[in-house]
Scaffold this motif. Structure first.
Motif, PDB file in Angstrom:
ATOM      1  N   ASN A  16      13.263   4.448   0.644  1.00 16.02           N
ATOM      2  CA  ASN A  16      13.916   3.136   0.679  1.00 16.02           C
ATOM      3  C   ASN A  16      13.482   2.310   1.891  1.00 16.02           C
ATOM      4  N   ASN A  17      13.128   2.966   2.967  1.00 16.83           N
ATOM      5  CA  ASN A  17      12.775   2.268   4.195  1.00 16.83           C
ATOM      6  C   ASN A  17      11.416   2.753   4.674  1.00 16.83           C
ATOM      7  N   SER A  18      10.549   1.798   5.008  1.00 21.94           N
ATOM      8  CA  SER A  18       9.240   2.183   5.514  1.00 21.94           C
ATOM      9  C   SER A  18       8.804   1.204   6.596  1.00 21.94           C
ATOM     10  N   ILE A  19       7.845   1.648   7.397  1.00 15.58           N
ATOM     11  CA  ILE A  19       7.310   0.815   8.458  1.00 15.58           C
ATOM     12  C   ILE A  19       5.859   1.224   8.703  1.00 15.58           C
ATOM     13  N   LEU A  26       5.000   4.942   7.503  1.00 16.83           N
ATOM     14  CA  LEU A  26       6.021   5.987   7.559  1.00 16.83           C
ATOM     15  C   LEU A  26       7.159   5.569   6.638  1.00 16.83           C
ATOM     16  N   THR A  27       7.643   6.506   5.821  1.00 13.08           N
ATOM     17  CA  THR A  27       8.708   6.222   4.859  1.00 13.08           C
ATOM     18  C   THR A  27       9.780   7.287   4.975  1.00 13.08           C
TER      19      THR A  27
END
Length: 130
Positions: free
Chosen positions: A16-19, A10-11
């Motif tokens: 800029n941020n993903s997991i 998931l972004t």
């Protein structure tokens, strides 16, 4: 018609941020409850809980709707009594033990002693579902 969304990561919108979705699934609470532990025992709100049982003074058993994968899950609890007159310490009932479908918890006053009925108790369970 049901559908399935299959993703690995998931972004956010700016990328800029993903997991990884495995972190989201593994790190999410699988069960939680907010309940009245003195007087008439009553659930205020919950997720994946069928019932709360009063086992005695300050002793409760949470029945989990969808069982945990094993009895090695993590339990976090807190509580308070009479508008904060003392803090209730919520602990796993060691002599009863965790099971895949039930989580026994006991509540104690912050100065230790015997279990006490606590006005507000909150319990969260993390682990894998069966």
């Amino acid at each position: 018609m049901a559908s399935i969304l299959r993703v690995n990561t998931l972004t956010d919108a700016s990328s800029n941020n993903s997991i990884a979705t495995s972190f989201v699934a593994s790190g999410s609470a699988k069960c939680w409850i907010n309940f009245e532990g003195d007087g008439t025992i009553a659930t205020s709100d919950s997720f994946n809980v069928t019932t709360i049982t009063d086992r005695g003074t300050g002793q409760y058993t949470i029945t989990i709707a969808s069982d945990m994968g094993n009895a090695n899950y993590s339990v976090t609890g807190s509580g308070t009594h009479d508008s904060g007159s003392y803090i209730g310490i919520t602990a796993i009932a060691h002599d009863v033990g965790l099971a895949t479908g039930t989580c026994p918890v006991d509540s104690f006053p912050s100065d230790a002693g015997n279990p006490i009925d606590t006005e507000l108790i909150c319990v969260t369970i993390h682990g894998d579902l069966a």
